[in-house]
Design an enzyme around this catalytic site. Sequence first.
Site, PDB file in Angstrom:
ATOM      1  N   ILE A 102       0.815  -1.215   0.000  1.00  0.00           N
ATOM      2  CA  ILE A 102       0.000   0.000   0.000  1.00  0.00           C
ATOM      3  C   ILE A 102       0.846   1.260   0.000  1.00  0.00           C
ATOM      4  O   ILE A 102       0.331   2.365  -0.098  1.00  0.00           O
ATOM      5  CB  ILE A 102      -0.985   0.026   1.205  1.00  0.00           C
ATOM      6  CG1 ILE A 102      -0.256  -0.263   2.525  1.00  0.00           C
ATOM      7  CG2 ILE A 102      -2.104  -0.984   0.999  1.00  0.00           C
ATOM      8  CD1 ILE A 102      -1.165  -0.231   3.744  1.00  0.00           C
ATOM      9  N   GLU A 131       5.219   2.697  -0.735  1.00  0.00           N
ATOM     10  CA  GLU A 131       6.589   2.292  -0.980  1.00  0.00           C
ATOM     11  C   GLU A 131       7.515   3.495  -0.903  1.00  0.00           C
ATOM     12  O   GLU A 131       7.261   4.527  -1.506  1.00  0.00           O
ATOM     13  CB  GLU A 131       6.701   1.652  -2.366  1.00  0.00           C
ATOM     14  CG  GLU A 131       7.918   0.807  -2.521  1.00  0.00           C
ATOM     15  CD  GLU A 131       7.756  -0.240  -3.638  1.00  0.00           C
ATOM     16  OE1 GLU A 131       8.718  -0.944  -3.899  1.00  0.00           O
ATOM     17  OE2 GLU A 131       6.656  -0.334  -4.225  1.00  0.00           O
ATOM     18  N   ALA A 172      11.608   1.449   2.713  1.00  0.00           N
ATOM     19  CA  ALA A 172      10.572   0.619   3.305  1.00  0.00           C
ATOM     20  C   ALA A 172       9.408   0.424   2.354  1.00  0.00           C
ATOM     21  O   ALA A 172       9.108   1.287   1.547  1.00  0.00           O
ATOM     22  CB  ALA A 172      10.070   1.271   4.588  1.00  0.00           C
ATOM     23  N   ASP A 199      11.327  13.135  13.134  1.00  0.00           N
ATOM     24  CA  ASP A 199      11.165  13.204  11.691  1.00  0.00           C
ATOM     25  C   ASP A 199       9.706  13.523  11.349  1.00  0.00           C
ATOM     26  O   ASP A 199       9.100  12.868  10.513  1.00  0.00           O
ATOM     27  CB  ASP A 199      11.594  11.868  11.054  1.00  0.00           C
ATOM     28  CG  ASP A 199      11.755  11.986   9.531  1.00  0.00           C
ATOM     29  OD1 ASP A 199      11.941  13.123   9.035  1.00  0.00           O
ATOM     30  OD2 ASP A 199      11.667  10.948   8.853  1.00  0.00           O
ATOM     31  N   LYS A 223       6.719  15.280   9.651  1.00  0.00           N
ATOM     32  CA  LYS A 223       6.448  15.984   8.402  1.00  0.00           C
ATOM     33  C   LYS A 223       5.079  15.519   7.919  1.00  0.00           C
ATOM     34  O   LYS A 223       4.573  14.491   8.390  1.00  0.00           O
ATOM     35  CB  LYS A 223       7.516  15.654   7.377  1.00  0.00           C
ATOM     36  CG  LYS A 223       7.708  14.178   7.205  1.00  0.00           C
ATOM     37  CD  LYS A 223       8.932  13.865   6.406  1.00  0.00           C
ATOM     38  CE  LYS A 223       9.025  12.360   6.267  1.00  0.00           C
ATOM     39  NZ  LYS A 223      10.314  11.818   6.400  1.00  0.00           N
ATOM     40  N   ASN A 225       4.122  11.934   7.427  1.00  0.00           N
ATOM     41  CA  ASN A 225       3.921  11.076   8.592  1.00  0.00           C
ATOM     42  C   ASN A 225       2.600  11.362   9.286  1.00  0.00           C
ATOM     43  O   ASN A 225       2.322  10.805  10.338  1.00  0.00           O
ATOM     44  CB  ASN A 225       5.054  11.275   9.601  1.00  0.00           C
ATOM     45  CG  ASN A 225       6.292  10.511   9.196  1.00  0.00           C
ATOM     46  OD1 ASN A 225       6.190   9.476   8.562  1.00  0.00           O
ATOM     47  ND2 ASN A 225       7.449  11.036   9.547  1.00  0.00           N
ATOM     48  N   ASP A 235       4.901   6.610  12.843  1.00  0.00           N
ATOM     49  CA  ASP A 235       6.348   6.437  13.017  1.00  0.00           C
ATOM     50  C   ASP A 235       6.929   7.093  14.261  1.00  0.00           C
ATOM     51  O   ASP A 235       8.127   7.361  14.322  1.00  0.00           O
ATOM     52  CB  ASP A 235       7.131   6.956  11.797  1.00  0.00           C
ATOM     53  CG  ASP A 235       6.910   6.087  10.573  1.00  0.00           C
ATOM     54  OD1 ASP A 235       6.105   5.142  10.664  1.00  0.00           O
ATOM     55  OD2 ASP A 235       7.518   6.350   9.533  1.00  0.00           O
ATOM     56  N   THR A 265      15.020  16.447   0.415  1.00  0.00           N
ATOM     57  CA  THR A 265      15.634  17.518   1.195  1.00  0.00           C
ATOM     58  C   THR A 265      15.059  17.583   2.608  1.00  0.00           C
ATOM     59  O   THR A 265      13.919  17.199   2.830  1.00  0.00           O
ATOM     60  CB  THR A 265      15.394  18.886   0.534  1.00  0.00           C
ATOM     61  OG1 THR A 265      13.996  18.995   0.279  1.00  0.00           O
ATOM     62  CG2 THR A 265      16.176  18.998  -0.747  1.00  0.00           C
TER      63      THR A 265
END
Lengths: 408, 193
Positions: free
Chosen positions: A22, A24, A28, A139, A141, A144, A157, A177
């Site tokens: 679902i 990629e 991961a 991380d 953003k 996520n 995550d 970036t």
Amino acid sequence: MVGGGGGGALRRVGKYEVGRTIGEGTFAKVKFAQNTETGESVAMKVLDRSSILKHKMVDQIKREISIMKLVRHPNVVRLHEVLASRKKIFIILEFITGGELFDKIIRHGRLSEADARKYFQQLIDGVDFCHSKGVYHRDLKPENLLLDSQGNLKISDFGLSAWPAQGAALLRTTCGTPNYVAPEVLSHKGYDGALADTWSCGVILYVLLAGYLPFDEVDLTTLYGKIETAEYSFPAVFPSGAKSLIRRILDPSPDTEDNEHTFDDEAGPLTLNAFDLIILSQGLNLSALFDRRQDYGKLQNRFLSRKPANVILSSMEVVAQSMGFKTHIRNYKMRVEGPNANKTSHLTIMLQIFEVAPSIFMVELERSAGDTSDYNKFVNNYCSKLDDITWKVSAEKGKSRTSRLSKR
Amino acid sequence: MGCASSKQFKRAPRHGDAALLAKETTFSLDEVKALYELFEKISYSIFKDGLIHKEEFQLALFRNSNRKNLFADRIFDLFDMKRNGVIEFDEFVRSLQFFHPDTPMADKIAFAFRLYDLRGTGSIEREELKEMVLAILNESDLLLSDDAVEQMVDQTFKEADLNGDGRIDPDEWKAFTSMNPALLKYMTLPYLK
């Protein structure tokens, strides 16, 4: 996005039946999977072990994952478990159906102030909750940030910052970036997870309201330069309240002004003065003269820690839960209840964190119900599991910790 | 106070003596009699002489006759009003009344003050406070650096030593405990009621 598991035979990982891919990324794959025991749908993140770089923070990450397995918050994607084979790592996550918040912005452009506010509040709610448990994202953003079927924000995550390792993560984002990354991360300081997440929340709020990134340069060097000096500007139309909030969050030198705690102004643990400490002496507890039962009165134990109070609290919570105990937390007090409720008086322990000197905390354990030998067993086991938060000054007295713990 | 008659409490208090204690303390006659039962248990636990010795007091408090403790020593010394090294029944009752729920707060505040005024100078000095902090840390097997102990004592003095003369005098102690009433919780024993 790929259509189905295709002609390939259905694979199984542990109790999970693995279905179609679902999502990629470079490192991961995310697959749909089903728990064959419960029928529950889950998302399975599949990573190559080789993509997990040697990481300085391995212990920290392990600890955070163990906490994340227990964390339940409506705005945080649940981490069910982590499985490993010889070559791969499988992270089993709550299955979220509403897609990424990022896609919504790509498709519809910037959000209304009301929508942005709602998502931002849910974001802060989830981030603050995890921070209070000592877990950092590092991380954050829009990619996520997922949406469930009700349109509520779910942060994905959390506590998985090692996968892939930090260095790789920087080059992994859609634009390749680090647009969301805080200056102190770029400057490779041993950085503060809370600070980094707060910075990212500021960037996200900007993106929600502007529809584009505050820092966006094709050339990495220029981008780094702009992040480090916080060089950005607001579009002509931008809510003024959000503007001032973002200005305070996107401050490249947060050490000079203590604004990292803009949304974390909760009071700390109680501070004990010298007399508060003195009255804890058993020598002043004359009730022992009257209560002659062999396991008399209160049984108390104490230990010191130099970890931050919220880290102490979340470690104590996680360890108690891992031992099968129920926990209830209010302020810096925690009630721990034994698992066997069928006994007439099952073990109940009160724990409280006190500050005894700047950055030095004392944890007091006190039995409020249950029998002595159960309590002593619990304390020995519990305190040994809290070894890594316990402050041990070189033992000049030559007494072992266990003898202290079994005293009385 | 009836110190002269106290030596007669060799076996059991005579009715008249018990009545006098009931009259002069917060306790009723029945309560005085009940306290005698407790006193008898403690005072016959080791030396069988109807007087509470330090070892017997430690045994009763800690279930261990050898356990030394600064605060238990202080309590013992205050209970031993005649300063002859043992607690007699008369002293036991008169001292325990400070711990009675109905005893005025001012009396409890004064008792706690004498407890902490280790050298009996009429004020609690910095060195005395530090000594007590070190004692409780030692009792709890908590090792704190000297800096941290100093900081804690400094901070407490900042709050309690209102006139800044380096001593906590009785008036300052009264003000400090009224700000921190939990400090006197141990001075009230519900068992006594």
